[in-house]
Write a protein that holds these residues in place. Sequence first.
Motif, PDB file in Angstrom:
ATOM      1  N   THR A  11       1.043  -1.234   0.111  1.00 36.28           N
ATOM      2  CA  THR A  11       0.003   0.240   0.159  1.00 36.28           C
ATOM      3  C   THR A  11       0.752   0.967  -0.118  1.00 36.28           C
ATOM      4  N   GLY A  12       2.193   1.131  -0.761  1.00 37.51           N
ATOM      5  CA  GLY A  12       2.729   2.358  -0.966  1.00 37.51           C
ATOM      6  C   GLY A  12       1.396   3.618  -2.295  1.00 37.51           C
ATOM      7  N   GLY A  37       4.947  -2.514   6.478  1.00 39.44           N
ATOM      8  CA  GLY A  37       5.090  -1.593   7.393  1.00 39.44           C
ATOM      9  C   GLY A  37       3.741  -1.621   8.446  1.00 39.44           C
ATOM     10  N   LYS A  40       0.654  -0.103   9.617  1.00 36.87           N
ATOM     11  CA  LYS A  40      -0.640  -0.560   9.026  1.00 36.87           C
ATOM     12  C   LYS A  40      -1.028  -1.682   9.462  1.00 36.87           C
ATOM     13  N   LEU A  79       9.999  -2.053  -6.739  1.00 38.32           N
ATOM     14  CA  LEU A  79      10.865  -2.835  -7.212  1.00 38.32           C
ATOM     15  C   LEU A  79      11.894  -3.042  -6.440  1.00 38.32           C
ATOM     16  N   ASN A 104       5.567  -5.238 -11.197  1.00 38.70           N
ATOM     17  CA  ASN A 104       6.846  -4.598 -11.497  1.00 38.70           C
ATOM     18  C   ASN A 104       7.177  -5.365 -13.043  1.00 38.70           C
TER      19      ASN A 104
HETATM   20  N1  LIG Z   1       4.764  -0.218 -14.277  1.00 37.49           N
HETATM   21  C1  LIG Z   1       4.481   1.130 -13.949  1.00 37.49           C
HETATM   22  O1  LIG Z   1       3.473   1.276 -14.767  1.00 37.49           O
HETATM   23  C2  LIG Z   1       4.728   1.677 -12.800  1.00 37.49           C
HETATM   24  C3  LIG Z   1       4.784   2.469 -11.789  1.00 37.49           C
HETATM   25  C4  LIG Z   1       4.659   3.354 -10.917  1.00 37.49           C
HETATM   26  C5  LIG Z   1       5.140   2.580 -10.476  1.00 37.49           C
HETATM   27  N2  LIG Z   1       5.373   0.997 -10.553  1.00 37.49           N
HETATM   28  C6  LIG Z   1       6.487   0.028  -9.358  1.00 37.49           C
HETATM   29  O2  LIG Z   1       5.418   0.318  -8.146  1.00 37.49           O
HETATM   30  C7  LIG Z   1       6.937  -0.078  -7.192  1.00 37.49           C
HETATM   31  C8  LIG Z   1       5.609   0.966  -5.949  1.00 37.49           C
HETATM   32  O3  LIG Z   1       5.738   2.495  -6.595  1.00 37.49           O
HETATM   33  P1  LIG Z   1       5.522   3.180  -5.622  1.00 37.49           P
HETATM   34  O4  LIG Z   1       4.929   4.017  -5.809  1.00 37.49           O
HETATM   35  O5  LIG Z   1       3.441   2.358  -4.358  1.00 37.49           O
HETATM   36  O6  LIG Z   1       5.999   3.061  -4.106  1.00 37.49           O
HETATM   37  P2  LIG Z   1       5.886   3.501  -2.601  1.00 37.49           P
HETATM   38  O7  LIG Z   1       4.923   4.583  -2.826  1.00 37.49           O
HETATM   39  O8  LIG Z   1       7.646   4.187  -2.642  1.00 37.49           O
HETATM   40  O9  LIG Z   1       5.716   2.439  -1.744  1.00 37.49           O
HETATM   41  C9  LIG Z   1       6.654   1.294  -1.695  1.00 37.49           C
HETATM   42  C10 LIG Z   1       6.121   0.134  -1.584  1.00 37.49           C
HETATM   43  O10 LIG Z   1       6.621  -1.035  -1.182  1.00 37.49           O
HETATM   44  C11 LIG Z   1       6.695  -1.478   0.411  1.00 37.49           C
HETATM   45  N3  LIG Z   1       7.576  -1.912   1.087  1.00 37.49           N
HETATM   46  C12 LIG Z   1       7.959  -1.634   2.148  1.00 37.49           C
HETATM   47  N4  LIG Z   1       9.140  -2.684   2.732  1.00 37.49           N
HETATM   48  C13 LIG Z   1       9.052  -2.929   1.455  1.00 37.49           C
HETATM   49  C14 LIG Z   1      10.320  -4.428   0.614  1.00 37.49           C
HETATM   50  N5  LIG Z   1      11.578  -4.577   1.243  1.00 37.49           N
HETATM   51  N6  LIG Z   1      10.306  -4.981  -0.090  1.00 37.49           N
HETATM   52  C15 LIG Z   1       9.027  -4.820  -1.462  1.00 37.49           C
HETATM   53  N7  LIG Z   1       8.348  -3.487  -0.719  1.00 37.49           N
HETATM   54  C16 LIG Z   1       8.158  -2.454   0.211  1.00 37.49           C
HETATM   55  C17 LIG Z   1       5.440  -0.405   1.317  1.00 37.49           C
HETATM   56  O11 LIG Z   1       4.819  -1.389   1.539  1.00 37.49           O
HETATM   57  P3  LIG Z   1       3.360  -0.600   2.407  1.00 37.49           P
HETATM   58  O12 LIG Z   1       3.812   0.711   2.416  1.00 37.49           O
HETATM   59  O13 LIG Z   1       2.241  -1.544   2.495  1.00 37.49           O
HETATM   60  O14 LIG Z   1       3.770  -0.760   4.477  1.00 37.49           O
HETATM   61  C18 LIG Z   1       4.862   0.341  -0.273  1.00 37.49           C
HETATM   62  O15 LIG Z   1       3.720  -0.196  -0.723  1.00 37.49           O
HETATM   63  C19 LIG Z   1       7.987   0.965  -7.833  1.00 37.49           C
HETATM   64  O16 LIG Z   1       8.834  -0.129  -7.116  1.00 37.49           O
HETATM   65  C20 LIG Z   1       7.730   0.318  -8.693  1.00 37.49           C
HETATM   66  O17 LIG Z   1       8.255  -0.133  -9.804  1.00 37.49           O
HETATM   67  C21 LIG Z   1       5.456   0.486 -12.068  1.00 37.49           C
END
Ligand SMILES: NC(=O)c1ccc[n+]([C@@H]2O[C@H](COP(=O)([O-])OP(=O)(O)OC[C@H]3O[C@@H](n4cnc5c(N)ncnc54)[C@H](OP(=O)(O)O)[C@@H]3O)[C@@H](O)[C@H]2O)c1
Length: 351
Positions: A11-12, A37, A40, A79, A104
């Motif tokens: 849930t980022g 987290g 959460k 990622l 991802n």
């Molecule tokens: N395909 C696309 O077009 C596209 C577009 C944007 C992003 N993305 C991908 O989506 C991913 C997430 O983006 P976001 O904007 O949500 O990032 P973000 O706001 O930084 O959120 C990061 C997420 O990672 C989780 N997390 C925490 N520790 C972790 C760990 N050790 N291993 C894995 N995940 C962990 C968090 O979990 P909780 O908050 O749930 O605790 C949170 O949900 C990015 O890394 C990017 O590669 C893809």
Amino acid sequence: MKKYRVIQWATGAMGKTCLRALLDCPSVELVGLYVYGEAKAGQDAGDIARRPPTGVKATRDVEEILALDADVVIHCARLAPPYGSHDAELIRLLASGKNVISINGYSQPHSLSPERRAALEAACRQGGSTLMGAGLNPGFAAEQLAVVATSICSRLDHVEIVESVPCQAVRSPDYVFGVLGFGSDPATVDANDGAWGPASALNGMYADALAATASHLGLTLDRVETDHRVFGATRDLEIGAGLLKQGGISHVNWRWNGFAGGRKLLTISIHWYMETAHLDNPEPPLWQIRVEGEPGVRIAVDLSKHPSDTTRVSAEQIAVAGSVINAIPIVCAAAPGLLTRPLATPHQVSR
Ligand SMILES: NC(=O)c1ccc[n+]([C@@H]2O[C@H](COP(=O)([O-])OP(=O)(O)OC[C@H]3O[C@@H](n4cnc5c(N)ncnc54)[C@H](OP(=O)(O)O)[C@@H]3O)[C@@H](O)[C@H]2O)c1
């Protein structure tokens, strides 16, 4: 109406936007929520998404998630390098009988290394499940949009997909300075060394995106070469993730070239930047598609939010969630295995 039973994983910023889209979608029932987290864990999904209570509590316990009866998991973890770091948990989810949509990568899972592919395919066979990628880039800009653009060409020489994204608002220091490589000293970094952390996370993912694009064009790539370029900050920059010092990497132009039949056919060029100093055009569109052929095609794309949406969520985040929602019926209807997203996507959202 059939309701798809869906689990949201992480849930980022992206995960929360997907969670809201799931809660707002009449043909979806949220049945589980995995979070990383500690704070959460135990919270109601509705509270995390700023929606009414759902009765679904967030958990950090993978076993609880595996035990749920669900059609699909929307996998939105951060990622992590190298590409494939999330395979182990995807394998468990797939083997437990749940389809998985990842944002991802996995655009063309058939092009993964034989070991990764065999392990993922075995899990799909065991669970009768399907794995597919969704999202914008990877997921849409090259694999869908650019391919459609070429469908009016009688000759195709080269297709370039250029993405330009300002990243100042991204808040996670781990992601910005770690996964994406901002702030590193350009003099000590060889971005074209596949062992550099950010390159090791991104190279395979975008090679997959190129492979999926080529496969929709009826072609197979011989190889993918990188031509990444990094630029240093012209001054100290206060960004969402913290302080980026003058001289540290403030802009990366990630470039992957895909070759077919010995010639360069496809290029994905991504500008992720914290300042516009190194851009040719300080206000570029989100994507430019440049098709060289007969005829040539030029498309510039920007996304915009509905005027009534006053939230801080970006149009791009909403679009990733849209692509995920529209992918749910596809993975649920697919035969078990690894799936490249088909070109035509039926719409899941109500109008
Ligand atoms: N395909 C696309 O077009 C596209 C577009 C944007 C992003 N993305 C991908 O989506 C991913 C997430 O983006 P976001 O904007 O949500 O990032 P973000 O706001 O930084 O959120 C990061 C997420 O990672 C989780 N997390 C925490 N520790 C972790 C760990 N050790 N291993 C894995 N995940 C962990 C968090 O979990 P909780 O908050 O749930 O605790 C949170 O949900 C990015 O890394 C990017 O590669 C893809």
